[in-house]
Design a protein around this motif. Structure first.
Motif, short mmCIF file in Angstrom:
data_model
loop_
_atom_site.label_atom_id
_atom_site.label_comp_id
_atom_site.label_asym_id
_atom_site.label_seq_id
_atom_site.Cartn_x
_atom_site.Cartn_y
_atom_site.Cartn_z
N GLN A 179 17.94 -19.48 -23.46
CA GLN A 179 16.75 -20.29 -23.68
C GLN A 179 15.64 -19.94 -22.68
OE1 GLN A 179 17.02 -24.55 -22.63
NE2 GLN A 179 19.03 -24.12 -21.73
N HIS A 180 14.42 -19.96 -23.17
CA HIS A 180 13.28 -19.58 -22.34
C HIS A 180 12.55 -20.84 -21.91
CE1 HIS A 180 13.94 -15.37 -23.20
NE2 HIS A 180 14.00 -15.66 -24.49
N ARG A 181 13.07 -21.48 -20.91
CA ARG A 181 12.39 -22.64 -20.32
C ARG A 181 12.31 -22.44 -18.81
NH1 ARG A 181 15.40 -26.01 -17.35
NH2 ARG A 181 17.56 -26.51 -17.86
N PRO A 182 11.36 -23.07 -18.17
CA PRO A 182 11.22 -22.88 -16.73
C PRO A 182 12.44 -23.39 -15.96
CG PRO A 182 9.24 -23.87 -17.66
CD PRO A 182 10.30 -23.92 -18.72
N ILE A 183 12.68 -22.78 -14.82
CA ILE A 183 13.70 -23.24 -13.88
C ILE A 183 13.08 -24.38 -13.08
CG2 ILE A 183 15.20 -22.59 -11.97
CD1 ILE A 183 15.81 -21.08 -14.56
N ARG A 184 13.73 -25.54 -13.09
CA ARG A 184 13.15 -26.71 -12.43
C ARG A 184 13.47 -26.73 -10.94
NH1 ARG A 184 15.61 -31.30 -16.00
NH2 ARG A 184 17.38 -29.87 -15.78
N VAL A 185 12.47 -27.13 -10.16
CA VAL A 185 12.60 -27.15 -8.70
C VAL A 185 11.99 -28.43 -8.16
CG1 VAL A 185 12.50 -24.63 -8.54
CG2 VAL A 185 10.40 -25.96 -8.28
N ILE A 186 12.40 -28.79 -6.95
CA ILE A 186 11.71 -29.82 -6.19
C ILE A 186 10.99 -29.14 -5.03
CG2 ILE A 186 13.30 -31.69 -6.79
CD1 ILE A 186 14.65 -31.30 -4.06
N ALA A 187 9.98 -29.79 -4.49
CA ALA A 187 9.19 -29.20 -3.41
C ALA A 187 10.05 -28.92 -2.20
CB ALA A 187 8.05 -30.15 -3.04
N GLY A 188 9.80 -27.79 -1.55
CA GLY A 188 10.53 -27.43 -0.36
C GLY A 188 9.97 -28.11 0.89
N PRO A 189 10.69 -28.01 2.00
CA PRO A 189 10.26 -28.70 3.22
C PRO A 189 9.14 -27.98 3.97
CG PRO A 189 12.32 -27.54 3.59
CD PRO A 189 12.02 -27.40 2.13
N THR A 269 13.13 -25.79 -3.94
CA THR A 269 14.59 -25.73 -4.10
C THR A 269 14.92 -25.92 -5.57
OG1 THR A 269 14.93 -26.68 -1.89
CG2 THR A 269 16.80 -26.70 -3.41
N VAL A 270 15.68 -24.98 -6.14
CA VAL A 270 16.13 -25.12 -7.53
C VAL A 270 17.09 -26.30 -7.62
CG1 VAL A 270 17.37 -24.01 -9.44
CG2 VAL A 270 15.88 -22.65 -7.94
N ILE A 271 16.89 -27.18 -8.60
CA ILE A 271 17.77 -28.34 -8.72
C ILE A 271 19.16 -27.89 -9.14
CG2 ILE A 271 15.76 -29.78 -9.27
CD1 ILE A 271 16.84 -30.03 -12.12
N THR A 272 20.17 -28.65 -8.73
CA THR A 272 21.56 -28.25 -8.91
C THR A 272 21.90 -27.90 -10.36
OG1 THR A 272 22.23 -29.62 -7.04
CG2 THR A 272 23.95 -29.01 -8.61
N THR A 273 21.43 -28.71 -11.30
CA THR A 273 21.80 -28.49 -12.70
C THR A 273 21.12 -27.27 -13.31
OG1 THR A 273 20.12 -30.11 -13.35
CG2 THR A 273 22.40 -30.89 -13.17
N ASP A 274 20.11 -26.72 -12.66
CA ASP A 274 19.44 -25.53 -13.19
C ASP A 274 19.89 -24.24 -12.53
OD1 ASP A 274 18.03 -27.16 -14.91
OD2 ASP A 274 16.09 -26.24 -14.50
N ILE A 275 20.69 -24.32 -11.48
CA ILE A 275 21.17 -23.09 -10.84
C ILE A 275 21.94 -22.21 -11.83
CG2 ILE A 275 22.77 -22.18 -9.10
CD1 ILE A 275 21.79 -24.35 -7.20
N PRO A 276 22.84 -22.77 -12.68
CA PRO A 276 23.52 -21.91 -13.66
C PRO A 276 22.56 -21.19 -14.59
CG PRO A 276 24.70 -23.98 -13.45
CD PRO A 276 23.41 -24.14 -12.68
#
Length: 319
Positions: A179-189, A269-276
């Motif tokens: 699937q072609h969707r963006p990899i979700r992340v939260i802001a880094g420190p 930081t890539v969120i845990t569920t999107d690392i795979p």
């Protein structure tokens, strides 16, 4: 304990992995463990194991194994054209295999990492509470290395009568690595280390996964990200999915065999569920990033944990 497989061909990079070494990063010991922990866990559950048991992590070009004892196996993750005596073994399903048969992997169809679970789990000596292979330090797994021709793989004895084959993950629950969707992340420190313009660029541009990517990190290539001051920071903790931006401006997503601290600015930081979804992308794939809230990341993680718990309960029901 019993010999379960003999390695005829080792594959490109096949290693014993579990969920990693927890609690030792303060001593400089990486967690290691499965790159795709969701696929690893599901494969174990389908094989009748607890989700933390050791599996074989198979990267892209898989091994050829001779079955030495009747058992039940399951494959999670990438579709690497697995066969048993030439007959297809599809991912996300468990199968009974018999002594003398040949389990092989062929052409990659989708994904990068597959996980082979065997009923009873693969045996290896635990090092700091984990069987995971960390090849850079030669610890865990089989003598701290990837598989070699002639290796014998062991598993714990289990009552196979209590393990049923044919367990599977519903098609609607199977991850879509294409699937072609963006990899979700939260802001880094360390977002202060980048201008607002650069920070927006990070989300607007696409990045190519390069050939230098490995279990330590996914190295990306795209329009360089400039730093407001300099790339270096005082060394600080890094996590699975931490995205560092070194002086060349090309992001690196840190993964299972990452170092425990890093000295480059952390933009996200890539969120845990999107690392795979990230690690299953093939070399050369183009990816983009999407910013989400910490609350969204936590909600998705909890939803995944509930799913795994429900799957475990469902698979334990009698036939």
């Amino acid at each position: 304990m019993k010999k379960i497989f003999e390695v005829i061909k080792p594959g490109l990079s096949t290693s014993i992995q579990d969920l990693g070494r927890v609690g030792y990063q303060k001593y400089g010991i990486p967690t290691s463990g499965a790159m795709d922990s969701f696929a690893h866990r599901v494969a174990n559950l389908l094989a009748g194991n607890q989700e933390e048991e050791a599996t074989l992590e198979i990267m892209l070009m898989g091994p050829q194994l001779k079955v030495l004892q009747d058992t039940v196996v399951a494959i999670g993750g990438a579709d690497l054209s697995a066969t048993i005596d030439g007959k297809p073994l599809y991912p996300w399903k468990s199968f009974r295999v018999y002594a003398g048969q040949i389990l092989s992997f062929g052409r990659p169809v989708n994904g990068m990492y597959a996980y082979l679970a065997v009923s009873g789990g693969f045996f290896a000596e635990e090092v700091m509470g984990s069987k995971s292979t960390y090849a850079q330090a030669n610890i865990g797994g089989l003598e701290g290395r990837v598989l070699q021709k002639g290796d014998n793989l062991l598993s714990e004895d289990v009552n196979l009568k209590s393990i049923r084959a044919g367990r599977y993950l519903k098609e609607t629950d199977v991850p879509n690595y294409e699937q072609h969707r963006p990899i979700r992340v939260i802001a880094g420190p360390d977002i202060f280390a980048f201008s607002d313009k650069t920070y927006q660029q990070f989300y607007q541009e696409s990045y190519r996964i390069t050939e230098q990517s490995n279990r330590m990190g996914s190295r990306l290539e795209g329009k360089a990200l400039s730093h407001a001051y300099r790339a270096d920071i005082i060394s600080d903790a890094v996590l699975p999915g931490t995205i560092q931006v070194p002086a060349n401006g090309q992001p690196i997503v840190l993964l299972s065999d990452r170092q425990t601290t890093g000295g480059y600015a952390r933009i996200a930081t890539v969120i845990t569920t999107d690392i795979p979804l990230l690690i299953q992308k093939k070399i050369g794939s183009e990816i983009q990033f999407l910013s989400v809230s910490l609350e969204r990341a936590q909600a998705d993680y909890l939803q995944q944990q509930r799913f795994l718990k429900m799957l475990q309960t469902a698979l334990q029901q009698p036939v």
